[in-house]
Design a protein around this motif. Structure first.
Motif, mmCIF file in Angstrom:
data_model
loop_
_atom_site.group_PDB
_atom_site.id
_atom_site.type_symbol
_atom_site.label_atom_id
_atom_site.label_comp_id
_atom_site.label_asym_id
_atom_site.label_seq_id
_atom_site.Cartn_x
_atom_site.Cartn_y
_atom_site.Cartn_z
ATOM 1 N N UNK A 298 0.842 -1.200 0.000
ATOM 2 C CA UNK A 298 0.000 0.000 0.000
ATOM 3 C C UNK A 298 0.879 1.253 0.000
ATOM 4 N N UNK A 299 1.880 1.255 0.877
ATOM 5 C CA UNK A 299 2.788 2.411 0.933
ATOM 6 C C UNK A 299 3.569 2.568 -0.385
ATOM 7 N N UNK A 300 3.979 1.439 -0.941
ATOM 8 C CA UNK A 300 4.710 1.489 -2.217
ATOM 9 C C UNK A 300 3.866 2.135 -3.305
ATOM 10 N N UNK A 301 2.592 1.753 -3.358
ATOM 11 C CA UNK A 301 1.689 2.309 -4.366
ATOM 12 C C UNK A 301 1.494 3.801 -4.142
ATOM 13 N N UNK B 91 0.498 0.121 -11.508
ATOM 14 C CA UNK B 91 0.884 0.364 -10.116
ATOM 15 C C UNK B 91 0.626 -0.851 -9.219
ATOM 16 N N UNK B 92 -0.388 -1.614 -9.536
ATOM 17 C CA UNK B 92 -0.734 -2.767 -8.705
ATOM 18 C C UNK B 92 -0.137 -4.068 -9.245
ATOM 19 N N UNK B 93 0.664 -3.980 -10.290
ATOM 20 C CA UNK B 93 1.263 -5.186 -10.851
ATOM 21 C C UNK B 93 2.487 -5.582 -10.038
ATOM 22 N N UNK B 94 3.096 -6.713 -10.402
ATOM 23 C CA UNK B 94 4.239 -7.215 -9.633
ATOM 24 C C UNK B 94 5.512 -6.417 -9.915
ATOM 25 N N UNK B 95 6.500 -6.652 -9.083
ATOM 26 C CA UNK B 95 7.745 -5.873 -9.129
ATOM 27 C C UNK B 95 8.480 -5.946 -10.469
ATOM 28 N N UNK B 96 8.693 -7.119 -11.054
ATOM 29 C CA UNK B 96 9.439 -7.191 -12.321
ATOM 30 C C UNK B 96 8.827 -6.339 -13.430
#
Length: 207
Positions: free
Chosen positions: A77-80, A124-129
């Motif tokens: 959540x914070x990352x987004x 924004x809600x997708x995975x890191x890679x």
């Protein structure tokens, strides 16, 4: 026949003075024209290159910060939220950058950058890679845009240098012509003086 030579000399002197006047005006016009062109080149360098580079640096910094957020240990959540705030800053800089003057190559890259920025919002809600892949694409395009700024700035500086050298050469040429004309005018003046009859003293026997 001295009066005919005198008239010719006066006409020649008038013509030379007129030519001298025209040369002075032409020199003044050339100098002003070169000065205006150099000013325009410097203005273009500042408005279309240095300011554009500032926007590119802001966007590059924002993308690097997004990569740091992606690699951080914060919760999703914070990352987004952090990424979204950084994206807003990047979009503001990009909107300002899109209003600057582009070359054809730069315009294509700027459009590519805008697509990447829009793509970032949708993942924004997708995975890191996936997010890292888009961030790397953005950095690659931004690096190319920065290189374009450097190349175009060099062209502008070369153009300004050419204008300066051209203006200096023109001024020196006109100055040399003016000196030649002044010498010619002086020669005419001396010739005119030699044609003026000298008054001979009256004979004493006439008194």
């Amino acid at each position: 026949m001295n009066w005919t030579y005198s008239i010719k000399n006066k006409l020649a002197a008038s013509g030379i003075l007129l030519l001298l006047f025209i040369l002075v005006l032409a020199s003044n016009y050339i100098d002003r024209n070169h000065t205006d062109n150099v000013k325009n080149a410097i203005s273009t360098l500042y408005e279309d290159r240095l300011i554009a580079e500032e926007y590119i640096l802001k966007m590059t910094s924002g993308v690097y910060q997004i990569r740091e957020v992606i690699h951080s240990d914060a919760n999703d959540v914070n990352k987004v939220n952090w990424t979204n705030n950084l994206l807003l800053t990047i979009k503001e800089a990009n909107n300002a950058y899109q209003k600057t003057k582009f070359t054809l190559v730069e315009k294509a890259k700027a459009q590519e950058l805008e697509k990447i920025v829009n793509e970032f919002e949708s993942i924004l809600l997708r995975n890191t890679p996936v997010k890292l892949e888009v961030a790397n694409k953005a950095l690659n395009v931004l690096n190319q845009l920065s290189t374009i700024q450097l190349e175009e700035s060099k062209k502008i500086m070369d153009y300004a240098e050419t204008l300066y050298v051209s203006g200096k050469t023109s001024s020196q040429f006109v100055f040399a012509l003016i000196i030649v004309i002044l010498f010619a005018l002086q020669a005419i003046v001396f010739t005119s003086k030699s044609l003026i009859p000298r008054n001979k003293p009256k004979s004493a026997s006439l008194n």
